[in-house]
Scaffold this motif. Structure first.
Motif, PDB file in Angstrom:
ATOM      1  N   GLN A 235       1.013  -1.231  -0.172  1.00  0.00           N
ATOM      2  CA  GLN A 235      -0.134   0.078  -0.105  1.00  0.00           C
ATOM      3  C   GLN A 235       0.839   1.237  -0.050  1.00  0.00           C
ATOM      4  O   GLN A 235       0.426   2.256  -0.355  1.00  0.00           O
ATOM      5  CB  GLN A 235      -0.888  -0.006   1.272  1.00  0.00           C
ATOM      6  CG  GLN A 235      -1.788  -1.148   1.631  1.00  0.00           C
ATOM      7  CD  GLN A 235      -3.249  -1.121   0.957  1.00  0.00           C
ATOM      8  OE1 GLN A 235      -3.512   0.075   1.006  1.00  0.00           O
ATOM      9  NE2 GLN A 235      -3.777  -2.219   0.431  1.00  0.00           N
ATOM     10  N   TYR A 236       2.082   1.057   0.644  1.00  0.00           N
ATOM     11  CA  TYR A 236       2.950   2.470   0.887  1.00  0.00           C
ATOM     12  C   TYR A 236       4.375   2.005   0.198  1.00  0.00           C
ATOM     13  O   TYR A 236       4.848   1.055  -0.125  1.00  0.00           O
ATOM     14  CB  TYR A 236       3.017   2.896   2.432  1.00  0.00           C
ATOM     15  CG  TYR A 236       1.659   3.245   2.897  1.00  0.00           C
ATOM     16  CD1 TYR A 236       1.316   4.603   2.852  1.00  0.00           C
ATOM     17  CD2 TYR A 236       1.041   2.441   3.341  1.00  0.00           C
ATOM     18  CE1 TYR A 236       0.089   4.983   3.311  1.00  0.00           C
ATOM     19  CE2 TYR A 236      -0.442   2.840   3.964  1.00  0.00           C
ATOM     20  CZ  TYR A 236      -0.685   3.856   3.997  1.00  0.00           C
ATOM     21  OH  TYR A 236      -1.939   4.417   4.323  1.00  0.00           O
ATOM     22  N   ALA A 237       5.055   3.178  -0.216  1.00  0.00           N
ATOM     23  CA  ALA A 237       6.247   3.152  -0.726  1.00  0.00           C
ATOM     24  C   ALA A 237       6.990   4.274  -0.333  1.00  0.00           C
ATOM     25  O   ALA A 237       6.791   5.316   0.036  1.00  0.00           O
ATOM     26  CB  ALA A 237       6.027   3.223  -2.280  1.00  0.00           C
ATOM     27  N   LEU A 238       8.434   3.898  -0.582  1.00  0.00           N
ATOM     28  CA  LEU A 238       9.570   4.848  -0.253  1.00  0.00           C
ATOM     29  C   LEU A 238      10.090   5.518  -1.518  1.00  0.00           C
ATOM     30  O   LEU A 238      10.735   4.676  -2.123  1.00  0.00           O
ATOM     31  CB  LEU A 238      10.763   3.962   0.710  1.00  0.00           C
ATOM     32  CG  LEU A 238      11.918   4.953   1.169  1.00  0.00           C
ATOM     33  CD1 LEU A 238      11.634   6.022   2.218  1.00  0.00           C
ATOM     34  CD2 LEU A 238      13.100   4.093   1.813  1.00  0.00           C
ATOM     35  N   SER A 239      10.011   6.782  -1.580  1.00  0.00           N
ATOM     36  CA  SER A 239      10.663   7.405  -2.674  1.00  0.00           C
ATOM     37  C   SER A 239      11.741   8.418  -2.277  1.00  0.00           C
ATOM     38  O   SER A 239      11.770   8.605  -0.960  1.00  0.00           O
ATOM     39  CB  SER A 239       9.754   8.017  -3.399  1.00  0.00           C
ATOM     40  OG  SER A 239       8.957   9.048  -2.791  1.00  0.00           O
ATOM     41  N   SER A 240      12.629   8.868  -3.075  1.00  0.00           N
ATOM     42  CA  SER A 240      13.595   9.877  -2.909  1.00  0.00           C
ATOM     43  C   SER A 240      13.337  11.042  -3.585  1.00  0.00           C
ATOM     44  O   SER A 240      12.721  11.101  -4.906  1.00  0.00           O
ATOM     45  CB  SER A 240      14.899   9.356  -3.231  1.00  0.00           C
ATOM     46  OG  SER A 240      15.247   8.942  -4.557  1.00  0.00           O
ATOM     47  N   TYR A 241      13.964  12.265  -3.156  1.00  0.00           N
ATOM     48  CA  TYR A 241      13.916  13.406  -3.871  1.00  0.00           C
ATOM     49  C   TYR A 241      14.855  14.397  -3.578  1.00  0.00           C
ATOM     50  O   TYR A 241      15.817  13.978  -2.483  1.00  0.00           O
ATOM     51  CB  TYR A 241      12.469  14.056  -3.489  1.00  0.00           C
ATOM     52  CG  TYR A 241      12.537  14.682  -2.008  1.00  0.00           C
ATOM     53  CD1 TYR A 241      12.901  16.133  -1.819  1.00  0.00           C
ATOM     54  CD2 TYR A 241      12.415  13.759  -1.122  1.00  0.00           C
ATOM     55  CE1 TYR A 241      13.036  16.627  -0.344  1.00  0.00           C
ATOM     56  CE2 TYR A 241      12.343  14.450   0.222  1.00  0.00           C
ATOM     57  CZ  TYR A 241      12.618  15.831   0.546  1.00  0.00           C
ATOM     58  OH  TYR A 241      12.455  16.184   1.723  1.00  0.00           O
ATOM     59  N   LYS A 242      15.229  15.327  -4.299  1.00  0.00           N
ATOM     60  CA  LYS A 242      16.322  16.446  -3.930  1.00  0.00           C
ATOM     61  C   LYS A 242      15.632  17.690  -3.527  1.00  0.00           C
ATOM     62  O   LYS A 242      14.737  18.239  -4.323  1.00  0.00           O
ATOM     63  CB  LYS A 242      17.345  16.396  -5.117  1.00  0.00           C
ATOM     64  CG  LYS A 242      18.418  15.585  -4.955  1.00  0.00           C
ATOM     65  CD  LYS A 242      19.578  16.364  -6.003  1.00  0.00           C
ATOM     66  CE  LYS A 242      21.091  15.109  -5.968  1.00  0.00           C
ATOM     67  NZ  LYS A 242      21.955  15.586  -6.641  1.00  0.00           N
TER      68      LYS A 242
ATOM     69  N   PHE B   7       5.934  -1.285   0.975  1.00  0.00           N
ATOM     70  CA  PHE B   7       5.407  -1.639   2.387  1.00  0.00           C
ATOM     71  C   PHE B   7       4.252  -1.973   2.438  1.00  0.00           C
ATOM     72  O   PHE B   7       3.252  -1.416   1.642  1.00  0.00           O
ATOM     73  CB  PHE B   7       5.644  -0.581   3.458  1.00  0.00           C
ATOM     74  CG  PHE B   7       7.064  -0.069   3.369  1.00  0.00           C
ATOM     75  CD1 PHE B   7       8.119  -0.361   3.961  1.00  0.00           C
ATOM     76  CD2 PHE B   7       7.264   1.124   2.710  1.00  0.00           C
ATOM     77  CE1 PHE B   7       9.485  -0.148   4.243  1.00  0.00           C
ATOM     78  CE2 PHE B   7       8.514   1.822   2.864  1.00  0.00           C
ATOM     79  CZ  PHE B   7       9.719   1.138   3.310  1.00  0.00           C
ATOM     80  N   THR B   8       3.747  -2.852   3.373  1.00  0.00           N
ATOM     81  CA  THR B   8       2.317  -3.637   3.097  1.00  0.00           C
ATOM     82  C   THR B   8       1.428  -2.607   4.094  1.00  0.00           C
ATOM     83  O   THR B   8       0.475  -2.250   3.661  1.00  0.00           O
ATOM     84  CB  THR B   8       2.441  -4.648   4.100  1.00  0.00           C
ATOM     85  OG1 THR B   8       3.450  -5.789   3.565  1.00  0.00           O
ATOM     86  CG2 THR B   8       1.051  -5.497   4.192  1.00  0.00           C
ATOM     87  N   ASN B   9       1.904  -1.891   5.061  1.00  0.00           N
ATOM     88  CA  ASN B   9       1.132  -0.898   5.743  1.00  0.00           C
ATOM     89  C   ASN B   9       2.164   0.216   6.270  1.00  0.00           C
ATOM     90  O   ASN B   9       3.271   0.539   6.069  1.00  0.00           O
ATOM     91  CB  ASN B   9       0.503  -1.552   7.123  1.00  0.00           C
ATOM     92  CG  ASN B   9       1.331  -2.310   7.686  1.00  0.00           C
ATOM     93  OD1 ASN B   9       2.544  -1.747   8.221  1.00  0.00           O
ATOM     94  ND2 ASN B   9       1.122  -3.535   8.118  1.00  0.00           N
ATOM     95  N   ILE B  10       1.411   1.368   6.697  1.00  0.00           N
ATOM     96  CA  ILE B  10       2.176   2.640   7.188  1.00  0.00           C
ATOM     97  C   ILE B  10       2.991   2.459   8.360  1.00  0.00           C
ATOM     98  O   ILE B  10       3.963   3.088   8.373  1.00  0.00           O
ATOM     99  CB  ILE B  10       1.017   3.776   7.484  1.00  0.00           C
ATOM    100  CG1 ILE B  10       1.749   5.149   7.496  1.00  0.00           C
ATOM    101  CG2 ILE B  10       0.079   3.268   8.554  1.00  0.00           C
ATOM    102  CD1 ILE B  10       2.362   5.503   6.260  1.00  0.00           C
TER     103      ILE B  10
END
Length: 453
Positions: free
Chosen positions: A279-286, A309-312
């Motif tokens: 349901q959730y994901a880890l992203s990157s940014y500048k 990720f499965t949950n928050i």
């Protein structure tokens, strides 16, 4: 009031075991208010592997009280209590079985600290009692003896009560035991199953697959299906005619195989698993100053992410862990909202990227290390895990960041020679679900061997 229980048994066939030792700590949520610990003469042989595991042998139990002699004390100390145990299904079943032999129906509400731990402390490497309490810093003595295990469970349960501040999970998890009867037909099916890791297939009378699952103990998991009381379990119990299985040895291989098989065969009772499992994901940014930051967001199937990720709760746990491990900034990673420096900078745990004191070049090196650890994008590698027997290993192939399949080998040249490797790998589909499975498994299982190709 809680009665925290641990039971050691003789081992042996299902529902033919006998208690060899029992420990019960009556716990009011704050402290132990009563306790009962006793060896028990099971009036039957103890399996040799159990003797090796617990150290309890028949000679020690010769003069111990028989169960009927301690039954009254067990009833007294557990009256008006919720039974709590690490794998409560087992301990409660054994208690009910012993009382049934005396012609007494024993009923209590129950709570399982394995289930609660998985909900309240996600991402632990193992939920076996010994490994779990060691990882949590809980002291433990007399492992595989009733008193030591029960006392460790008391401390674990106290920690779980503290973590469940709203008490919602505790309330939901308490359930009144409903008497479970397993038909002879189902017992016959269970009898032929292994207590090993793998994927299992439930068939109806026509041979059609109605459910696919995976487990680290196939026999135990099928027994849970056959004693379950929810609607799906009852429907499966009525329709199942046979169970087939495939051993995998590796839990990761079992997860990957289960995911693909469900998508291909679409069994009627696997509707939930057909949907995306994260349901959730880890992203990157500048940011505007050139620092690499990380953020948690709702997963979008069209985007590429570092990991999912499965949950928050799981996502936040990993984000805090990543930030701490690589000495990153909580403000840049959107974990600490402030217009000034983050709190970690005050206690010298942040090097000042939040106020541009540390250069982006220096900070971003650590951020990139975090990306490399949590993502396998563009990587060529093998994940090595256990096989189906002691001299075999499993290999999961990743090429250019894509999952290609898995295979089993016994000799190293089978994986060091690229041509031979291709022949032992069973091709499998690459999709976001399997990427999630592999990434989450790599996060939790630090002991997996990784070979870069």
């Amino acid at each position: 009031m809680y009665a925290i229980v641990d039971i050691e048994t003789t081992g042996g066939k299902y529902n033919e075991e006998g208690i060899t030792e029992i420990a019960i700590y009556k716990f009011d949520g704050h402290k132990v208010v009563d306790q009962f610990i006793s060896l028990v003469n099971p009036e039957r042989e103890i399996q040799p592997f159990v003797v090796n595991l617990t150290g309890i042998n028949s000679k020690m139990l010769r003069d111990a009280p028989k169960f009927y002699e301690v039954a009254k004390r067990i009833v007294e100390i557990t009256t008006d209590c919720i039974i709590v145990a690490h794998n409560a299904t087992f301990d409660y079943r054994i208690l009910q079985m012993e009382f049934k032999r005396l012609g007494f129906e024993y009923k209590r509400k129950s709570l399982c600290t394995v289930e609660l731990s998985k909900k309240l402390i996600p991402e632990m490497e193992s939920y076996k009692l010994g490994k779990l309490v060691r990882a949590l810093g809980i002291p433990m003595s007399d492992r595989h003896r009733a008193s030591g295990d029960a006392l460790a469970t008391v401390k674990l349960f106290q920690l779980l009560l503290d973590k469940d501040s709203e008490k919602t999970i505790i309330q939901q998890a308490v359930k009144t035991e409903i008497r479970k009867k397993v038909a002879t037909r189902l017992l016959d099916i269970i009898e032929g199953l292994p207590s090993e890791t793998g994927v299992y297939y439930m068939h109806n009378a026509k041979g059609e697959i109605i459910y696919i699952g995976k487990s680290k103990n196939i026999k135990k998991r099928i027994n849970q299906h056959f004693t379950g009381t929810n609607n799906k379990s009852k429907k499966i119990q009525k329709q199942v005619a046979a169970v087939t299985f495939e051993r995998t040895g590796s839990e990761l291989v079992a997860l990957l195989k289960e995911s693909q098989e469900i998508k291909l065969k679409k069994p009627i009772y696997n509707r939930a698993q057909r949907k995306t499992i994260f349901q959730y994901a880890l992203s990157s940014y500048k940011d505007e100053h050139g620092y690499i930051g990380f953020r948690i967001e709702k997963a979008d199937g069209r985007k590429k992410y570092i990991t999912t990720f499965t949950n928050i709760s799981q996502a936040k746990h990993v984000m805090f862990k990543l930030t701490e491990t690589f000495s990153l900034c909580q403000k840049i990673n959107e974990l600490y909202a402030t217009k000034k420096h983050c709190f970690q900078y005050t206690i010298k745990d942040c090097e000042g990227a939040c106020i541009q004191k540390e250069t982006p070049e220096s900070y971003n090196k650590r951020a990139q290390e975090a990306i490399d650890k949590y993502s396998y994008t563009n990587k060529d590698m093998l994940i090595i895990d256990r096989g189906r027997h002691h001299d075999e290993r499993s290999a999961i192939l990743i090429e250019n960041g894509e999952y290609k399949g898995f295979g089993f080998y016994t000799l190293n040249y089978q994986i060091t020679n690229r041509d031979v490797l291709k022949t032992i790998i069973t091709p499998m589909q690459n999709n976001r679900d399997v990427q999630h499975i592999i990434q989450s498994h790599l996060r939790r299982k630090n002991k997996l061997k990784i070979i870069t190709l």
